[in-house]
Design a protein around this motif. Structure first.
Motif, PDB file in Angstrom:
ATOM      1  N   PHE A   1      -7.453  -3.632  -2.903  1.00  0.00           N
ATOM      2  CA  PHE A   1      -6.411  -3.609  -3.839  1.00  0.00           C
ATOM      3  C   PHE A   1      -5.032  -4.554  -3.609  1.00  0.00           C
ATOM      4  O   PHE A   1      -4.643  -5.236  -4.358  1.00  0.00           O
ATOM      5  CB  PHE A   1      -5.902  -2.244  -4.185  1.00  0.00           C
ATOM      6  CG  PHE A   1      -7.196  -1.574  -5.312  1.00  0.00           C
ATOM      7  CD1 PHE A   1      -8.115  -2.122  -5.854  1.00  0.00           C
ATOM      8  CD2 PHE A   1      -6.920  -0.203  -5.587  1.00  0.00           C
ATOM      9  CE1 PHE A   1      -9.181  -1.449  -6.408  1.00  0.00           C
ATOM     10  CE2 PHE A   1      -7.917   0.701  -6.261  1.00  0.00           C
ATOM     11  CZ  PHE A   1      -8.847  -0.145  -6.769  1.00  0.00           C
ATOM     12  N   ALA A   2      -4.620  -4.256  -2.067  1.00  0.00           N
ATOM     13  CA  ALA A   2      -3.595  -5.004  -1.648  1.00  0.00           C
ATOM     14  C   ALA A   2      -3.957  -6.463  -1.909  1.00  0.00           C
ATOM     15  O   ALA A   2      -3.148  -7.458  -2.281  1.00  0.00           O
ATOM     16  CB  ALA A   2      -3.279  -4.843  -0.462  1.00  0.00           C
ATOM     17  N   ARG A   3      -5.267  -7.120  -1.603  1.00  0.00           N
ATOM     18  CA  ARG A   3      -5.354  -8.381  -1.468  1.00  0.00           C
ATOM     19  C   ARG A   3      -5.376  -8.980  -2.893  1.00  0.00           C
ATOM     20  O   ARG A   3      -5.013 -10.057  -3.265  1.00  0.00           O
ATOM     21  CB  ARG A   3      -6.971  -8.366  -1.116  1.00  0.00           C
ATOM     22  CG  ARG A   3      -7.614  -9.733  -0.680  1.00  0.00           C
ATOM     23  CD  ARG A   3      -9.097 -10.050  -0.499  1.00  0.00           C
ATOM     24  NE  ARG A   3      -9.913  -9.528  -1.469  1.00  0.00           N
ATOM     25  CZ  ARG A   3     -10.035 -10.191  -2.799  1.00  0.00           C
ATOM     26  NH1 ARG A   3      -9.363 -11.450  -2.783  1.00  0.00           N
ATOM     27  NH2 ARG A   3     -10.899  -9.880  -3.701  1.00  0.00           N
ATOM     28  N   LEU A   4      -5.813  -7.915  -3.949  1.00  0.00           N
ATOM     29  CA  LEU A   4      -5.877  -8.603  -5.348  1.00  0.00           C
ATOM     30  C   LEU A   4      -4.273  -8.690  -5.985  1.00  0.00           C
ATOM     31  O   LEU A   4      -4.116  -9.726  -6.483  1.00  0.00           O
ATOM     32  CB  LEU A   4      -6.215  -7.416  -6.223  1.00  0.00           C
ATOM     33  CG  LEU A   4      -7.838  -7.297  -6.483  1.00  0.00           C
ATOM     34  CD1 LEU A   4      -8.497  -6.275  -7.032  1.00  0.00           C
ATOM     35  CD2 LEU A   4      -8.231  -8.743  -6.997  1.00  0.00           C
ATOM     36  N   LYS A   5      -3.646  -7.641  -5.432  1.00  0.00           N
ATOM     37  CA  LYS A   5      -1.908  -7.977  -5.565  1.00  0.00           C
ATOM     38  C   LYS A   5      -1.292  -9.223  -4.978  1.00  0.00           C
ATOM     39  O   LYS A   5      -0.685  -9.918  -5.720  1.00  0.00           O
ATOM     40  CB  LYS A   5      -1.199  -6.752  -5.301  1.00  0.00           C
ATOM     41  CG  LYS A   5      -1.837  -5.382  -5.889  1.00  0.00           C
ATOM     42  CD  LYS A   5      -1.774  -5.463  -7.248  1.00  0.00           C
ATOM     43  CE  LYS A   5      -2.470  -4.106  -7.863  1.00  0.00           C
ATOM     44  NZ  LYS A   5      -2.826  -4.008  -9.231  1.00  0.00           N
TER      45      LYS A   5
ATOM     46  N   LEU B   1      -6.901   6.817  -1.912  1.00  0.00           N
ATOM     47  CA  LEU B   1      -8.062   5.866  -1.845  1.00  0.00           C
ATOM     48  C   LEU B   1      -8.678   5.426  -0.559  1.00  0.00           C
ATOM     49  O   LEU B   1      -7.937   5.753   0.642  1.00  0.00           O
ATOM     50  CB  LEU B   1      -7.485   4.501  -2.201  1.00  0.00           C
ATOM     51  CG  LEU B   1      -7.137   4.489  -3.837  1.00  0.00           C
ATOM     52  CD1 LEU B   1      -6.214   2.994  -3.952  1.00  0.00           C
ATOM     53  CD2 LEU B   1      -8.288   4.643  -4.747  1.00  0.00           C
ATOM     54  N   SER B   2      -9.810   5.061  -0.340  1.00  0.00           N
ATOM     55  CA  SER B   2     -10.243   4.657   1.164  1.00  0.00           C
ATOM     56  C   SER B   2      -9.482   3.669   1.688  1.00  0.00           C
ATOM     57  O   SER B   2      -8.930   2.665   0.695  1.00  0.00           O
ATOM     58  CB  SER B   2     -11.719   4.711   0.951  1.00  0.00           C
ATOM     59  OG  SER B   2     -11.892   3.405   0.341  1.00  0.00           O
ATOM     60  N   GLU B   3      -9.432   3.242   2.861  1.00  0.00           N
ATOM     61  CA  GLU B   3      -8.935   2.155   3.448  1.00  0.00           C
ATOM     62  C   GLU B   3      -9.372   0.877   2.860  1.00  0.00           C
ATOM     63  O   GLU B   3      -8.533   0.044   2.900  1.00  0.00           O
ATOM     64  CB  GLU B   3      -9.295   2.339   5.122  1.00  0.00           C
ATOM     65  CG  GLU B   3      -8.038   3.470   5.620  1.00  0.00           C
ATOM     66  CD  GLU B   3      -6.835   3.034   5.536  1.00  0.00           C
ATOM     67  OE1 GLU B   3      -6.177   2.104   5.747  1.00  0.00           O
ATOM     68  OE2 GLU B   3      -6.214   3.981   5.230  1.00  0.00           O
ATOM     69  N   ARG B   4     -10.580   0.991   2.776  1.00  0.00           N
ATOM     70  CA  ARG B   4     -11.329   0.050   2.392  1.00  0.00           C
ATOM     71  C   ARG B   4     -10.932  -0.720   0.830  1.00  0.00           C
ATOM     72  O   ARG B   4     -10.545  -1.860   0.715  1.00  0.00           O
ATOM     73  CB  ARG B   4     -12.924  -0.010   2.361  1.00  0.00           C
ATOM     74  CG  ARG B   4     -13.569  -1.526   2.185  1.00  0.00           C
ATOM     75  CD  ARG B   4     -15.127  -1.088   2.183  1.00  0.00           C
ATOM     76  NE  ARG B   4     -15.645  -0.489   0.831  1.00  0.00           N
ATOM     77  CZ  ARG B   4     -15.649  -0.983  -0.162  1.00  0.00           C
ATOM     78  NH1 ARG B   4     -15.006  -2.061  -0.518  1.00  0.00           N
ATOM     79  NH2 ARG B   4     -15.853  -0.277  -1.510  1.00  0.00           N
ATOM     80  N   LEU B   5     -10.898   0.262   0.185  1.00  0.00           N
ATOM     81  CA  LEU B   5     -10.261   0.122  -1.408  1.00  0.00           C
ATOM     82  C   LEU B   5      -8.716  -0.402  -1.213  1.00  0.00           C
ATOM     83  O   LEU B   5      -8.254  -1.110  -2.012  1.00  0.00           O
ATOM     84  CB  LEU B   5     -10.346   1.457  -2.064  1.00  0.00           C
ATOM     85  CG  LEU B   5     -11.641   1.473  -3.036  1.00  0.00           C
ATOM     86  CD1 LEU B   5     -11.861   2.708  -3.975  1.00  0.00           C
ATOM     87  CD2 LEU B   5     -11.906   0.011  -3.920  1.00  0.00           C
ATOM     88  N   LEU B   6      -7.934   0.228  -0.292  1.00  0.00           N
ATOM     89  CA  LEU B   6      -6.612   0.134  -0.184  1.00  0.00           C
ATOM     90  C   LEU B   6      -6.344  -1.542   0.122  1.00  0.00           C
ATOM     91  O   LEU B   6      -5.219  -2.183  -0.506  1.00  0.00           O
ATOM     92  CB  LEU B   6      -5.917   1.097   0.901  1.00  0.00           C
ATOM     93  CG  LEU B   6      -5.649   2.243   0.523  1.00  0.00           C
ATOM     94  CD1 LEU B   6      -5.307   3.046   1.728  1.00  0.00           C
ATOM     95  CD2 LEU B   6      -4.455   2.338  -0.626  1.00  0.00           C
ATOM     96  N   ASP B   7      -7.166  -1.784   1.024  1.00  0.00           N
ATOM     97  CA  ASP B   7      -7.344  -3.536   1.410  1.00  0.00           C
ATOM     98  C   ASP B   7      -7.603  -4.352   0.175  1.00  0.00           C
ATOM     99  O   ASP B   7      -6.940  -5.217   0.021  1.00  0.00           O
ATOM    100  CB  ASP B   7      -8.287  -3.616   2.705  1.00  0.00           C
ATOM    101  CG  ASP B   7      -7.588  -2.988   3.984  1.00  0.00           C
ATOM    102  OD1 ASP B   7      -6.405  -2.681   3.907  1.00  0.00           O
ATOM    103  OD2 ASP B   7      -8.146  -2.820   5.157  1.00  0.00           O
TER     104      ASP B   7
ATOM    105  N   GLN C   1       0.761  -1.261   0.089  1.00  0.00           N
ATOM    106  CA  GLN C   1       0.103   0.068   0.176  1.00  0.00           C
ATOM    107  C   GLN C   1       0.942   1.271  -0.073  1.00  0.00           C
ATOM    108  O   GLN C   1       0.301   2.361  -0.329  1.00  0.00           O
ATOM    109  CB  GLN C   1      -0.965  -0.125   1.295  1.00  0.00           C
ATOM    110  CG  GLN C   1      -1.943  -1.012   0.965  1.00  0.00           C
ATOM    111  CD  GLN C   1      -2.881  -1.147   2.300  1.00  0.00           C
ATOM    112  OE1 GLN C   1      -2.451  -0.939   3.356  1.00  0.00           O
ATOM    113  NE2 GLN C   1      -3.919  -1.644   2.178  1.00  0.00           N
ATOM    114  N   VAL C   2       2.057   1.010   0.042  1.00  0.00           N
ATOM    115  CA  VAL C   2       2.939   2.331   0.265  1.00  0.00           C
ATOM    116  C   VAL C   2       3.008   3.082  -1.067  1.00  0.00           C
ATOM    117  O   VAL C   2       2.581   4.278  -1.065  1.00  0.00           O
ATOM    118  CB  VAL C   2       4.561   2.064   0.279  1.00  0.00           C
ATOM    119  CG1 VAL C   2       5.398   3.132   0.253  1.00  0.00           C
ATOM    120  CG2 VAL C   2       4.567   1.571   1.805  1.00  0.00           C
TER     121      VAL C   2
END
Ligand SMILES: Nc1ncnc2c1ncn2[C@@H]1O[C@H](COP(=O)(O)OP(=O)(O)O)[C@@H](O)[C@H]1O
Ligand SMILES: [Mg+2]
Length: 262
Positions: free
Chosen positions: A125-129, A117-123, A108-109
């Motif tokens: 997107f990180a999950r997808l990566k 992005l919102s925290e929810r989207l950050l999480d 997420q850095v």
């Protein structure tokens, strides 16, 4: 160069880079085509990392031109530069993860730096990566010290994919991995190239990568590109370093499946 195509994604011309009284790159020319994996080889200390870092704008050049996405990197405004930087991802040679951050936080850095992005989207997107690089979902909350070498490379790759780049720069991504781990990493890069349409510039010492993952190979010697082309072109090349690299003892020991090119 003979294989020049109309629209290379990266085009380097007459590039000269040096430090104090040493010239490392001496009028180097190289084109990287959209959608290819280009392997970049050459003896240690010749300037492979220097070229990578110069393209990325981290080392100043003395002269020459670097065009990325058709744009000259000189004379770009800061805003234009930042936009270009969002379109590439980088995995450095000693590119460690931040040890105080979990895998998810590491990924997420760049997102926090460039996207709002919102925290929810950050999480999300990180999950997808994390899924994309073949790590288990549980890896998200692990710290680098809890991961194997191969998992660290995958996590670092996930971080370099954080902003959905079009170009990936990988500087010796499989160094330190055992041959199986290295092979799996190469397969992953090749799969990502296919599924995401990535262009990949990969500095590597790994002959297996050159055979299996790379569409073309460029070799650096004495500050210039000695040769560039598909593996067959490199295997047939007369240059002494290429001959010993691809046909020497080490090559014979490494090339798998008895498919020995001598
Ligand atoms: N920031 C720097 N300052 C001075 N010399 C450097 C710097 N970065 C690299 N060099 C020198 O440039 C040469 C090429 O280095 P490098 O690109 O790291 O080689 P490699 O092909 O192994 O990646 C080496 O001799 C290295 O010591
Ligand atoms: Mg290097």
């Amino acid at each position: 160069m003979q294989e020049t195509q109309p629209d290379p994604i990266i085009s380097v011309r007459d590039l000269v880079v040096g430090f104090r009284d040493r010239t490392i790159l001496k009028g180097l020319n190289l084109d990287i085509r959209r959608g290819e994996i280009m392997g970049f080889v050459g003896p240690s200390g010749q300037g492979k990392s220097v070229l990578t870092r110069t393209i990325l704008g981290l080392i100043p050049k003395r002269s020459g031109t670097i065009r990325v996405f058709g744009q000259d990197m000189d004379g770009m405004s800061l805003g234009e530069r930042r936009r270009v930087e969002q379109r590439w991802g980088v995995l450095f040679q000693h590119g460690a993860l931040f040890s105080a951050l979990t895998v998810k936080q590491n990924i997420q850095v760049p997102m926090r730096e460039h996207l709002n992005l919102s925290e929810r989207l950050l999480d999300e997107f990180a999950r997808l990566k994390i899924e994309m690089v073949g790590l288990k979902p549980e890896a998200a909350d692990k710290y680098p010290s809890e991961l194997s070498g191969g998992m660290i490379k995958r996590a670092a790759l996930a971080r370099s994919l954080a902003l959905d780049p079009e170009i990936l720069f990988l500087d010796e991504p499989t160094s330190g991995l055992d041959p199986i781990g290295a092979g799996e990493f190469d397969d992953l890069v090749a799969t990502l190239k296919r599924t995401l349409g990535l262009t990949v510039f990969m500095v590597t010492h790994d002959l297996d990568s050159l055979y299996t993952a790379c569409d073309r190979i460029a070799a650096l010697g004495d500050g210039q590109i000695i040769a560039a082309g598909p593996i067959d072109h490199m295997l047939a090349h007369e240059h002494p370093w290429l001959r010993s690299y691809f046909h020497g003892k080490r090559a014979r020991a490494i090339v798998t499946g008895g498919d020995i090119h001598v």
